[in-house]
Design an enzyme around this catalytic site. Structure first.
Site, PDB file in Angstrom:
ATOM      1  CD  GLU A 127      47.578  32.716 -30.884  1.00 36.72           C
ATOM      2  OE1 GLU A 127      47.007  31.621 -31.000  1.00 36.72           O
ATOM      3  OE2 GLU A 127      48.719  32.861 -30.431  1.00 36.72           O
TER       4      GLU A 127
ATOM      5  CG  HIS B 170      55.624  29.633 -27.172  1.00 38.09           C
ATOM      6  ND1 HIS B 170      55.246  28.747 -26.206  1.00 38.09           N
ATOM      7  CD2 HIS B 170      54.468  30.043 -27.761  1.00 38.09           C
ATOM      8  CE1 HIS B 170      53.921  28.619 -26.216  1.00 38.09           C
ATOM      9  NE2 HIS B 170      53.430  29.392 -27.150  1.00 38.09           N
TER      10      HIS B 170
ATOM     11  NE  ARG C 218      44.095  30.273 -27.614  1.00 42.36           N
ATOM     12  CZ  ARG C 218      43.788  29.096 -27.102  1.00 42.36           C
ATOM     13  NH1 ARG C 218      43.186  29.032 -25.918  1.00 42.36           N
ATOM     14  NH2 ARG C 218      44.057  27.983 -27.751  1.00 42.36           N
TER      15      ARG C 218
ATOM     16  CG  HIS D  90      48.533  23.266 -23.494  1.00 42.00           C
ATOM     17  ND1 HIS D  90      49.602  23.276 -22.631  1.00 42.00           N
ATOM     18  CD2 HIS D  90      48.436  24.525 -23.961  1.00 42.00           C
ATOM     19  CE1 HIS D  90      50.119  24.499 -22.593  1.00 42.00           C
ATOM     20  NE2 HIS D  90      49.417  25.273 -23.386  1.00 42.00           N
TER      21      HIS D  90
ATOM     22  CG  HIS E 176      53.622  33.496 -27.518  1.00 39.24           C
ATOM     23  ND1 HIS E 176      54.046  33.224 -28.794  1.00 39.24           N
ATOM     24  CD2 HIS E 176      52.367  32.971 -27.435  1.00 39.24           C
ATOM     25  CE1 HIS E 176      53.118  32.542 -29.440  1.00 39.24           C
ATOM     26  NE2 HIS E 176      52.070  32.381 -28.650  1.00 39.24           N
TER      27      HIS E 176
ATOM     28  CG  ASP F 104      50.238  30.916 -32.223  1.00 40.01           C
ATOM     29  OD1 ASP F 104      49.180  30.276 -32.255  1.00 40.01           O
ATOM     30  OD2 ASP F 104      50.866  31.154 -31.169  1.00 40.01           O
TER      31      ASP F 104
ATOM     32  CD  GLU G 118      48.163  33.331 -27.454  1.00 35.95           C
ATOM     33  OE1 GLU G 118      47.482  32.297 -27.398  1.00 35.95           O
ATOM     34  OE2 GLU G 118      49.372  33.333 -27.729  1.00 35.95           O
TER      35      GLU G 118
ATOM     36  CG  HIS H 280      45.995  32.090 -21.688  1.00 34.11           C
ATOM     37  ND1 HIS H 280      46.087  33.137 -22.582  1.00 34.11           N
ATOM     38  CD2 HIS H 280      44.836  31.446 -21.989  1.00 34.11           C
ATOM     39  CE1 HIS H 280      45.044  33.099 -23.397  1.00 34.11           C
ATOM     40  NE2 HIS H 280      44.256  32.104 -23.044  1.00 34.11           N
TER      41      HIS H 280
ATOM     42  CE1 TYR I 193      40.357  29.420 -23.665  1.00 39.40           C
ATOM     43  CE2 TYR I 193      41.206  30.984 -22.038  1.00 39.40           C
ATOM     44  CZ  TYR I 193      41.243  30.440 -23.309  1.00 39.40           C
ATOM     45  OH  TYR I 193      42.142  30.920 -24.224  1.00 39.40           O
TER      46      TYR I 193
ATOM     47  CG  ASP J  67      46.107  27.972 -30.833  1.00 39.82           C
ATOM     48  OD1 ASP J  67      46.839  28.294 -31.788  1.00 39.82           O
ATOM     49  OD2 ASP J  67      46.359  28.276 -29.645  1.00 39.82           O
TER      50      ASP J  67
ATOM     51  CG  ASP K 288      64.327   1.415 -39.998  1.00 34.71           C
ATOM     52  OD1 ASP K 288      63.104   1.545 -39.757  1.00 34.71           O
ATOM     53  OD2 ASP K 288      64.763   0.820 -40.993  1.00 34.71           O
TER      54      ASP K 288
HETATM   55 MN   LIG Z   1      49.977  31.571 -29.340  1.00 30.07          MN
END
Ligand SMILES: [Mn+2]
Length: 443
Positions: A413, A361, A411, A239, A354, A267, A390, A350, A394, A256, A36
């Site tokens: 960003e 996003h 990365r 990810h 965005h 972000d 970003e 990538h 890698y 990130d 619940d």
């Molecule tokens: Mn991003």
């Protein structure tokens, strides 16, 4: 409450342009996590954009007709439930506080909607997002159709109201820009805290805890998305979440993470050495990514295309891959070959950004309209659009890839808001030059 009313009026004006009708915008349902216990409640972004109202079980109805009307359906006051779950506005107080023309109990929605939908030329509703609510809307339509012999007419046209709202949401107004600026500042503070706290021996989840602590203590309601804290080779898993791995002397840490503040996301990604000092190979790749990011940011201004930043970043990254030997000239050819044939994708797979807004996003078309049959060009940037920048590199172990670079994942960003002459970097407070990061971590 002025911006919300302005947005409702702007949507009503667009509905008039299509001949008028009725718009229905429900907020998000509550979602059970287990037994619940619910997931923490998060309102629907479209609903919030038009109301500023954060309670569950609520629906906005807008009418573009002879008399325009904006109506809120929400939960009744319930002193018994409020003891358990907290304050509820109730229709009357909500109408007053959020500037609606009328408000009704959500319990009255079936009765009211079959009246409100009668004789409307069109319905503006995002079909297919919530099967349960779709069924309810169908029920109202059928109730109107059942009145046809009594002289009522049912809506003859249907439009996806999200498509109209996506375009509105893409251009941030001053209120939104201000919230996004504050959200990015909190996230930058969290990255600074994480860098300061980091040292070999800590677990990734301990760094995540520092981020969450800073978000919350500065007033953010939620993380905008699940934070990534990835040390060493984990940074090459795009990810990855914050896991159990231990920060090792000599490894990089990629974070990130961004908070959500008052419904708006930030972000930010930063990559830094666990021990506070970049190694030679780490620094070599880091400087390439940073230069790529600067090049991309220079392309963010009105009149440029959404992808100009990506193209500029790819050029710098590819050049750097050739210079460091990540890519072998003898195999992949010239810089132009690398870009044209996409050899850089081995290390950069990538895109460079965005849209950013209420959703991390965010909504909005990435293409401009084009005449039928022609390919739509990438979107032209306009003041008020917000996007991330970003680039990254890698390096997974592979034949021909110099071993000194193996397992490095980087990365960087930031969040950019397009201005009249260029862009404002909302996340500027998070350090990113090698010198600034090393200086911060020495303190
Ligand atoms: Mn991003």
């Amino acid at each position: 409450m002025r911006p919300y009313k302005n947005r409702r009026d702007a949507l009503i004006a667009q509905m008039h342009a299509k001949g008028g009708g009725i718009a229905i915008i429900p907020t998000a349902p509550e979602v059970l996590r287990n037994n619940d216990a619910d997931y923490p409640y998060r309102h629907d972004s479209y609903f919030y954009y038009l109301s500023g109202f954060t309670e569950p079980q609520a629906v906005i109805v807008l009418i573009a007709g002879k008399t325009d009307q904006s109506i809120l359906f929400c939960r009744d006051k319930n002193l018994e439930r409020e003891i358990w779950d907290g304050y509820r506005y109730g229709p009357e107080a909500a109408r007053e506080a959020f500037g609606f023309d009328a408000a009704f109990s959500i319990d009255a929605i079936d009765t009211e909607m079959s009246k409100l939908m009668a004789n409307q030329p069109a319905i503006f509703y995002a079909l297919g997002r919530d099967a349960k609510f779709d069924t309810q809307v169908q029920g109202w339509l059928n109730a109107v159709r059942a009145q046809v012999r009594a002289g009522a007419t049912a809506p003859a046209a249907a439009y996806d109201v999200h498509l109209l709202l996506n375009e509105m949401r893409l251009i941030k107004d001053a209120t939104e820009a201000d919230i996004m600026r504050r959200a990015a500042q909190i996230s930058a503070d969290a990255h600074i805290r994480a860098m300061r706290m980091s040292q070999p021996g800590l677990h990734e989840y301990q760094i995540e805890a520092e981020l969450l602590h800073e978000f919350r203590r500065k007033g953010s309601q939620f993380p905008a998305y699940t934070s990534i804290v990835a040390t060493g080779a984990n940074a090459c898993v795009l990810h990855y979440r914050a896991g159990e791995s231990v920060l090792k002397d000599g490894d990089l840490v990629l974070i990130d993470a961004g908070c959500e503040l008052d419904g708006y996301a930030s972000d930010i990604t930063r990559t830094y050495p666990a021990n506070g000092r970049f190694s030679g190979p780490q620094k070599a790749l880091y400087e390439i990514v940073l230069a790529a990011q600067h090049a991309a940011i220079a392309e963010i201004k009105p009149g440029k295309r959404f992808t100009d930043g990506h193209d500029a970043a790819v050029r710098i990254l590819a050049q750097g891959m050739l210079e460091t030997g990540l890519l072998d000239k003898n195999k992949v050819g010239t810089l132009d070959d690398v870009i044209e044939k996409g050899a850089y994708r081995q290390f950069y797979m990538h895109r460079t950004g965005h849209w950013l807004g209420m959703d991390v996003h965010d909504v909005g078309e990435y293409r401009d309209p084009a005449p039928a049959g022609e390919e739509k060009p990438w979107r032209t940037l306009q003041p008020g659009m917000a996007l991330t920048v970003e680039p990254g590199i890698y390096v997974r172990p592979a034949d021909g890839v110099p071993e000194q670079f193996w397992h490095i994942g980087i990365r960087i960003e930031d969040d950019a808001l397009v201005t009249a002459s260029g862009c404002e970097i909302l996340s500027h407070a998070a350090p990113k030059s090698v010198a600034d990061i090393e200086a911060l971590m020495r303190q």
